[in-house]
Structure formats: C-alpha cells, structure tokens
Design a protein around this motif. Structure first.
Motif, short mmCIF file in Angstrom:
data_model
loop_
_atom_site.label_atom_id
_atom_site.label_comp_id
_atom_site.label_asym_id
_atom_site.label_seq_id
_atom_site.Cartn_x
_atom_site.Cartn_y
_atom_site.Cartn_z
N VAL A 45 -5.11 -2.65 -6.04
CA VAL A 45 -5.16 -3.66 -4.52
C VAL A 45 -3.81 -4.70 -4.29
CG1 VAL A 45 -6.34 -5.39 -3.06
CG2 VAL A 45 -7.56 -3.90 -3.90
N CYS A 46 -3.95 -5.47 -5.82
CA CYS A 46 -2.80 -6.28 -5.96
C CYS A 46 -1.11 -5.33 -6.14
CB CYS A 46 -2.46 -6.43 -7.34
SG CYS A 46 -4.21 -7.98 -7.94
N ILE A 47 -1.28 -3.69 -6.20
CA ILE A 47 -0.03 -3.56 -6.44
C ILE A 47 0.04 -3.22 -4.72
CG2 ILE A 47 1.29 -1.00 -6.75
CD1 ILE A 47 -0.21 -1.54 -9.20
N GLY A 48 -0.57 -3.01 -3.55
CA GLY A 48 -0.53 -3.16 -2.70
C GLY A 48 -0.16 -4.17 -1.73
N LEU A 49 -0.32 -5.81 -2.41
CA LEU A 49 -0.36 -6.39 -2.04
C LEU A 49 1.50 -6.57 -2.73
CD1 LEU A 49 -3.28 -8.43 -2.30
CD2 LEU A 49 -1.99 -7.92 -0.54
N LEU A 50 1.53 -6.48 -3.54
CA LEU A 50 2.69 -6.61 -4.87
C LEU A 50 3.66 -6.19 -3.54
CD1 LEU A 50 3.05 -7.04 -8.31
CD2 LEU A 50 3.65 -8.81 -6.57
N LEU A 51 4.03 -4.75 -3.58
CA LEU A 51 4.65 -4.21 -2.01
C LEU A 51 4.91 -4.41 -0.90
CD1 LEU A 51 3.73 -0.76 -4.02
CD2 LEU A 51 6.08 -1.97 -3.98
N THR A 52 3.81 -5.75 -0.34
CA THR A 52 3.98 -5.93 0.62
C THR A 52 5.14 -6.13 1.02
OG1 THR A 52 2.76 -7.45 0.25
CG2 THR A 52 1.43 -5.89 1.76
N ARG A 53 6.21 -7.09 0.20
CA ARG A 53 7.44 -7.69 -0.21
C ARG A 53 9.15 -6.41 0.05
NH1 ARG A 53 6.91 -13.60 -3.29
NH2 ARG A 53 5.08 -14.21 -2.26
N SER A 54 8.06 -5.43 -0.32
CA SER A 54 9.37 -4.48 -1.06
C SER A 54 9.98 -3.24 0.22
CB SER A 54 9.30 -4.10 -1.68
OG SER A 54 9.29 -4.91 -3.00
N ILE A 55 8.49 -2.75 0.41
CA ILE A 55 7.99 -1.58 1.79
C ILE A 55 7.75 -2.35 2.90
CG2 ILE A 55 8.77 -0.36 -0.37
CD1 ILE A 55 5.58 0.58 -0.32
N GLN A 56 7.71 -1.45 3.96
CA GLN A 56 6.74 -1.38 5.33
C GLN A 56 5.21 -1.68 4.86
OE1 GLN A 56 7.16 1.40 8.16
NE2 GLN A 56 9.09 1.84 7.99
N GLY A 57 4.58 -2.76 5.20
CA GLY A 57 3.19 -3.37 5.28
C GLY A 57 2.03 -1.85 5.25
N GLU A 58 2.32 -0.88 6.44
CA GLU A 58 1.77 -0.09 6.62
C GLU A 58 1.40 0.93 5.26
OE1 GLU A 58 4.13 -0.94 8.79
OE2 GLU A 58 2.55 -1.23 10.70
N ILE A 59 2.95 1.20 4.62
CA ILE A 59 2.81 2.05 3.50
C ILE A 59 1.67 1.36 2.31
CG2 ILE A 59 4.63 3.14 2.47
CD1 ILE A 59 5.95 3.70 4.53
N ALA A 60 2.57 -0.07 1.87
CA ALA A 60 2.13 -0.53 1.12
C ALA A 60 0.33 -0.53 0.78
CB ALA A 60 2.67 -1.97 1.28
N ILE A 61 -0.30 -0.67 2.02
CA ILE A 61 -1.67 -0.45 2.36
C ILE A 61 -2.39 0.90 2.13
CG2 ILE A 61 -3.20 -0.30 4.62
CD1 ILE A 61 -1.65 -3.22 5.74
N LEU A 62 -1.58 1.58 2.83
CA LEU A 62 -1.73 3.31 2.28
C LEU A 62 -1.74 3.43 0.50
CD1 LEU A 62 -1.94 6.00 3.73
CD2 LEU A 62 0.72 6.32 3.27
N LYS A 63 -0.49 2.70 0.51
CA LYS A 63 -0.64 3.57 -1.02
C LYS A 63 -2.18 2.89 -2.38
CE LYS A 63 3.98 3.84 -2.03
NZ LYS A 63 4.33 4.93 -3.02
N ALA A 64 -2.37 1.21 -1.37
CA ALA A 64 -3.61 0.60 -1.95
C ALA A 64 -4.33 1.26 -1.71
CB ALA A 64 -3.76 -0.50 -1.76
N LEU A 65 -5.26 2.17 -0.21
CA LEU A 65 -6.13 2.74 0.31
C LEU A 65 -5.95 3.92 -1.18
CD1 LEU A 65 -5.97 2.72 3.22
CD2 LEU A 65 -8.18 1.78 2.16
N THR A 66 -5.17 4.71 -1.61
CA THR A 66 -5.48 5.85 -1.71
C THR A 66 -6.03 5.71 -3.49
OG1 THR A 66 -3.53 6.85 -1.09
CG2 THR A 66 -3.78 7.45 -3.21
N GLY A 67 -5.06 4.40 -4.48
CA GLY A 67 -5.89 4.07 -5.61
C GLY A 67 -7.14 3.83 -5.57
N VAL A 68 -7.41 3.22 -4.19
CA VAL A 68 -9.04 2.43 -3.92
C VAL A 68 -10.20 3.88 -4.04
CG1 VAL A 68 -11.02 1.70 -2.40
CG2 VAL A 68 -8.73 0.51 -3.01
N LEU A 69 -9.80 4.94 -3.80
CA LEU A 69 -9.69 5.98 -2.87
C LEU A 69 -10.11 7.11 -4.37
CD1 LEU A 69 -8.56 8.05 0.10
CD2 LEU A 69 -10.91 7.45 -0.37
#
Lengths: 225, 487
Positions: A45-69
């Motif tokens: 979740v933290c990585i997803g949040l960190l990435l929101t500053r560098s990549i598109q928000g949707e992609i960052a959320i997708l990455k966080a969701l993948t990790g959660v899964l």
C-alpha cells in the motif's frame, strides 16, 4: 476527486517512506506469519502511495492492488494449512513474534541474530547509498529500494521456509518496482509485472501447501527447513 | 475468409490443448496423444509453412508470418523464431511420448502446454522486457510440474522459482541500460552496466557458476521427464532470449566479454564434472552432468560470431537428445526400483538392462564420449578452447610465440586443461560408479520386469544418440541457418 488527489499527495511523502522502511524491516525481523503478511500488505500500500507522485495514479493503485491480492493468496493458503493441521498459536510457549533465542526449536535464527544482521545491512546501505545514482528516479525511492533489496536478500539467505522466502522475494521485487515503474510506464509491462507477481504468489502458496504435507513440525512461516 | 495469422495458432493452439488435456488428465493415453498431436502439428507448421505468403492447411488459409497487433505492439514471427519454435515443439513431442509410458504426474501435460503457449508468445513479442516477464510467468507454472504434487522436499522447485524471480530485476535493468545506449551512444558506462546486469541475470537463469545449485536439487527431486523439459525446452528459450539481447547490444562481441563467457563456461564444466564424480544418486548425477554440459554450450558461445553460435546451437541439439535419453531411462529406474540411490540399486542393471544401457549412454553423451551424440561438439568446442589458451602455455611463452602477452596468465592454460579433462572424466567416473552399483552381485528380488513400451522408447533414443554421434552433420544445415539469421 481533487480532494482524494490532495490526500494522496499528502500521504505520499515522508510518512509513507517511513512505512515502507518499517514494513520491510518487520517482514525480516518477525517470526509471526500474521505480522509478516500484514507488514507485506502495508508495504505494498505504501509503495502504491509513493508511486502516485511518479506515475499515473490509476497505475499506482493497480500496483498496490496486485500486491494486496498476492498477500491475500498467501494469507488464505497459510490459514487453510493451519486449519488442516489443527495448529493453534496459543500452544506456543512464547509469542512467535518475539522469539529471543539464538535459535528456536525449529532451527531458525532468533531475534537477536536477526537484529544484528539488520544492523549490518543498514550500515552497508548507508555507506553504499552515497555511490548509487539512478537518473530520473527520486533519491528517496532509491534508498527505499536498496533497503528493501537488502532486507529481502537477507531474508532469502537466512531462511528456507517457503512463506519466509515468498515474503523476502516479493519484498525484493516490490523494491525494484519502485525504481523501475517511473522509468518504464508502459501499460502492457505493468500488466505483465502484475501477472508475474500473482503467479509467484500462487506458486509459493502451492509450495507452502506441499511443504505442510511433508511432515515438518513447524507452522508455516516459522521455519521448518 | 481472412487467413488465420500464425501468431494466433502458435499461442492459441497449445493453450486450447492445455484446457482439454486438463479435463482428461486422468487418462494419460488421451492426454499424451492430444499433447503430442498439438506439438507435432505445430512443429510441422513451423518447419514447412512460409513466412512471406499464406498457405492452405486442411482447407484453411494460414498466413504464418502475418503480424498481429496486441497492446499497441506488433507480434510477428521471424525466421529465427520459426526455427527455434520448431525445435522446441519437436523436443516437447518426444518428451510427451516418454511421459505417456512413464508418468511424470498428471499436471505435466496441461501445464507444460500452457508453458509452450507462453514460450511461443516470448518468441513473438518484439520487446526484451516482455519476453523476460513472460518467461518468468512460465517459471511459476513450471513449479507446479516440478513438484508434481509430491509431498516431501520442495527444495528443487523452490530454488528454481527463487532464481527465476531474482533474475528479473537484473534483466529488466539490463534492458533499460541497453535502451539508453541509443540516446547516449558515447556513454560507455551504460554498456558496461547493461552487460553486467545481463551477465548476472542470464547467469542466474542458465545456472552459471555460482548460481547453479538449483539444477542438482531439481533433478534429484523432480520427475526426470519434467527435469529434462526444464533443462532442454526451458533453457532453450532462455538461450533464445539471451541471444536476441546479445545481438542488439553494442560491444557485446568484444574480446573481453567473450573471454568472460568462455571462462564462465570452463568453470561450470569443471565444477559440474568434479561434483558428478562424487554423487551417490543418479538424479543428482544427471543434474551435475547437465551443468557440466551447459558449460560447454557457454564455451561455444564464447567463441563469438555465427561460428560460435552454430557450434552452440548444434551442441544444444545433441545435449537435448542426451538429456531426454538420460531422463527416460532414469524414469524407468525410479519407477521400477522406487529409488535412484546407488546403495539401493544393486541388481537393477540385470533386471532393467535396456534402462541401464540408456542411462549409461545418456551420461556418456553428456560427457562427450566418442561414438555418442555429445562427442562431435564436445571435441570441436574443446579444440577451439584449447587453441584459445595455447598462447598462454609456458611452452609457447618459452618459445617466444607468447610475446606481448601479460605475464602471470599461465594459470589459464593449466586451468583450461584441467577443466576440460575434469568435465568429461568426472561424469564418466560418476556413471561408472553408478553402473558398478547397478550391476552389484546381490540382485534385489522385489524389482519388477522392464516395461516394454518405455524400453522401446529408450531404445529409439539410444539409436538416435549413436546415430548423431556418427553423423553429426544431420542437423548442421538448419542449425547454421538459424545461427546466420540470429547474427
């Protein structure tokens, strides 16, 4: 929507970075599989949040969701394995998260040795960070990635238990993703990376199930190898 | 009607067959027949269909070389990819034939077909990073067939998975550094970083020393046919991706890079041979022999250019035949004797003579013994490597022909001689120790008779191994073509 963006922006700073560092340290230090998986979840979740500053928000959320899964897959597997074997955490003499001995009855490294190893990794990291430079990647991302790589590598070297190995390798991969995602924003690559993460989680959960049937005495995540 | 694109066939057909074989996995004959039919047909399509025009197959128009656009990228089959896939499908067909009579687990047919679909996609994709991730996803599937549902040690499958995943960051970083060289051609650090990252990444995937522990662990625990699938089909795909990366990297063919590859091959060959000599079970012996043989493949690649690639690919074909024979014979031994430990194999040689002959010949071929498939390429690679270090020999330097060379490198000459001898002699010693145990004077009474169909398959592979040893030029022409296209 704008409110959400400003909240995400606020969160994606120092607190999140601290969360990532704490989570990867916890994954390595703890002997309790619940704490370990919770830390892995927090880390994603933290990585997803960190990435929101560098990549598109949707992609960052997708990455966080993948990790959660991936964490969910591992959690369900260990839970089922424990239920099938009738393992009750209350039966343990000490809480699994704070085993102090040099070695517990199953041969894993105790908390003291793990702490010492962590100190070594942190010292090496602080020393090595000065000489590492990645173009187009913020310095704090590089530090977090090296931290995760260090603790993940240590976890990989010091344990043969499939759950511990799974959390260690997922930590290494998540750390690398922190560096790589801002450099390669291709959607197809994001999809393939997610498929690989989930595939790895599934393969490890299969190994956890098979290992639990091989007669090892310990609970998954608490060393049996 | 629109012609069917080849890409759709190559990816879709194995995936469809995977679904069907999963449903019929309890009936090994049907599952094997379906799998063999699918891969056999795809091999024929790869061998005979032209890429530049469409052709009719069973009344259906197929445009084999027609590209397909997926996620904004064009998936197209190149001539090199076509040859490569033909080899992969032929090899899979032979392994399915072995798996029909000697079951490597019910999941082998469906999951390996799904993996073949991913392999075909790997060949079709234009981007190195995609190929790396696709191969890693297939490695996650491989774990399921390596373990094959057996309760017991998971060391082999787990190490395989960890190594496959660990290589990903290095390979993706290598791809990024390589891509940057196009923007900053004057920056030599980028090339160096790309080479270093690729070296570690492919070193992990190809089990180069010191990342080689997963091979013996895997061959000791996994069903032999599955291990052979991973070591032949799986590593062939890694080699394809590696060669494609190498071709596109500037300065990859510099003498220093080639020397490192050759040296890595020598160390692998030597380590594999020495370790093979002291093993106590046939499964591990197979692993170390395969490792040593892989070292020869690296040595061939280290020769550089299309000549080195031709030798490496030819060695890859011979290695695949030897490993398949070894795996088929070992499967029979494990199935009938329920073990592969030397100490418990007394009398097996008398009860299972064909499997024993297959085992010995497979091992000897991996050692490069004269008269077997491994000999011609082992000999050629050894000669080329020996010539490479001749200038470093103390005799050459004393005679003056080594003038201009850096002093203190004589050790390379000694080491090369030792490594080349140890790589072959170690495997032969290990095989003779195994044979001595199997021919022991106390035949076990509980060993069953040899299976007829499986023994016939082993005999056919024995014949192929000997024939390839006598007529190595059989595969030279297609291999030369593939090497020329690749480089």
């Amino acid at each position: 929507m704008q409110n959400l963006a400003s909240v995400l922006n606020l969160l994606a700073g120092a607190p999140t970075l601290f969360g990532v560092l704490l989570a990867s340290g916890t994954i390595f230090l703890t002997s309790d599989w619940r704490l370990s998986l919770t830390a892995l979840l927090v880390q994603y979740v933290c990585i997803g949040l960190l990435l929101t500053r560098s990549i598109q928000g949707e992609i960052a959320i997708l990455k966080a969701l993948t990790g959660v899964l991936a964490v969910l897959i591992l959690y369900i597997t260990v839970r089922r394995v424990q239920e099938e074997r009738g393992f009750l955490p209350e039966q343990a003499e000490f809480p699994a998260a704070v085993r102090w001995g040099v070695a517990d009855p199953h041969g894993s490294l105790g908390l003291v040795l793990r702490l010492l190893a962590s100190v070594l990794v942190v010292l090496a990291l602080v020393q090595g960070f000065k000489s590492v430079h990645f173009p187009r990647v913020p310095a704090h991302f590089v530090f977090a990635a090296l931290w995760m790589g260090g603790f993940g590598g240590l976890g990989l070297v010091l344990s043969g238990d499939p759950l511990r190995v799974a959390t260690a390798i997922l930590t290494i991969l998540a750390g690398f993703d922190l560096l790589y995602a801002p450099l390669e924003p291709s959607l197809a690559l994001v999809g393939l990376w997610s498929a690989m993460t989930l595939g790895a989680a599934l393969a490890f959960s299969y190994l956890i199930v098979v290992d639990s049937g091989s007669g090892s005495r310990s609970a998954p995540g608490e060393e049996g190898d | 009607m629109t012609p069917l694109p080849g890409a759709a066939l190559l990816v879709g057909l194995p995936l469809l067959a995977a679904g069907v074989t999963y449903l019929v996995r309890r009936f090994s004959f049907v599952a094997a027949l379906l799998s063999m039919g699918t891969t056999g047909m795809l091999a024929l399509l790869c061998l005979y269909l032209p890429l530049d025009r469409s052709a009719y197959v069973l009344g259906r128009e197929i445009a084999f070389g027609r590209p397909v656009v997926v996620a904004g990228r064009m998936l197209a089959l190149t001539a090199a990819g076509q040859t490569w896939l033909a080899f992969v499908f032929i090899l899979s067909t032979v392994l399915y034939l072995c798996a029909w009579r000697i079951s490597p687990g019910r999941s082998f047919f469906p999951f390996s077909l799904a993996m073949l679909s991913l392999y075909a996609l790997t060949v079709l994709v234009p981007t190195f990073s995609w190929a790396v991730l696709l191969l890693t996803i297939s490695a996650a599937l491989m774990v399921l067939i390596l373990q094959a549902g057996q309760a017991g040690s998971i060391r082999g499958a787990q190490r395989y998975l960890v190594i496959a995943l660990l290589a990903v960051p290095f390979l993706l970083a290598a791809a990024w550094f390589r891509d940057q060289t196009a923007f900053y051609p004057e920056n030599e650090d980028l090339v160096r970083c790309a080479l270093l990252a690729a070296g570690v990444g492919f070193g992990l995937w190809l089990a180069s020393f010191p990342f080689s522990t997963w091979i013996p662990a895997m061959t000791a625990e996994a069903p032999p046919v599955v291990a052979a699938f991973a070591l032949t089909v799986g590593q062939t795909m890694v080699l394809f991706v590696g060669l494609s990366f190498w071709r596109d990297l500037p300065s990859a063919s510099e003498a220093s890079v080639l020397s490192v590859i050759r040296l890595a091959g020598l160390v692998m060959g030597c380590a594999g041979g020495v370790m093979a000599a002291v093993q106590h079970d046939v499964g591990r012996l197979m692993g170390y022999a395969a490792l040593s043989d892989l070292g020869y493949l690296l040595m061939a690649l280290g020769l550089g250019g299309s000549q080195g690639a031709t030798l490496a690919l030819l060695h890859g074909v011979n290695r695949a035949v030897a490993l398949t024979l070894f795996a088929a014979a070992l499967s029979i031994v494990r199935q009938r004797a329920a073990t592969d430990q030397f100490s418990k194999l007394h009398g097996v040689g008398r009860r299972l003579p064909i499997a024993t002959v297959g085992l010995m010949l497979g091992g000897m071929a991996l050692a490069g013994f004269p008269g077997t498939a491994g000999f011609p390429t082992h000999w050629a690679i050894s000669r080329a490597t020996w010539n490479w270090v001749q200038v470093l020999s103390p005799f050459a330097q004393a005679g003056g022909s080594g003038e201009g060379l850096a002093t203190g490198q004589e050790w390379m000459w000694w080491f090369t001689g030792f490594a080349l001898a140890a790589s072959s002699a170690g495997i032969i010693i290990g095989m003779l120790r195994g044979l001595s145990a199997m021919m022991g004077s106390a035949p076990a009474q509980d060993k069953r008779r040899q299976p007829i169909a499986a023994s016939l398959i082993v005999l056919a592979l024995v014949a192929l191994t000997i024939t390839l040893g006598l007529y190595p030029q059989w595969f030279l022409e297609p291999v030369q073509k593939a090497a020329q296209i690749l480089f």
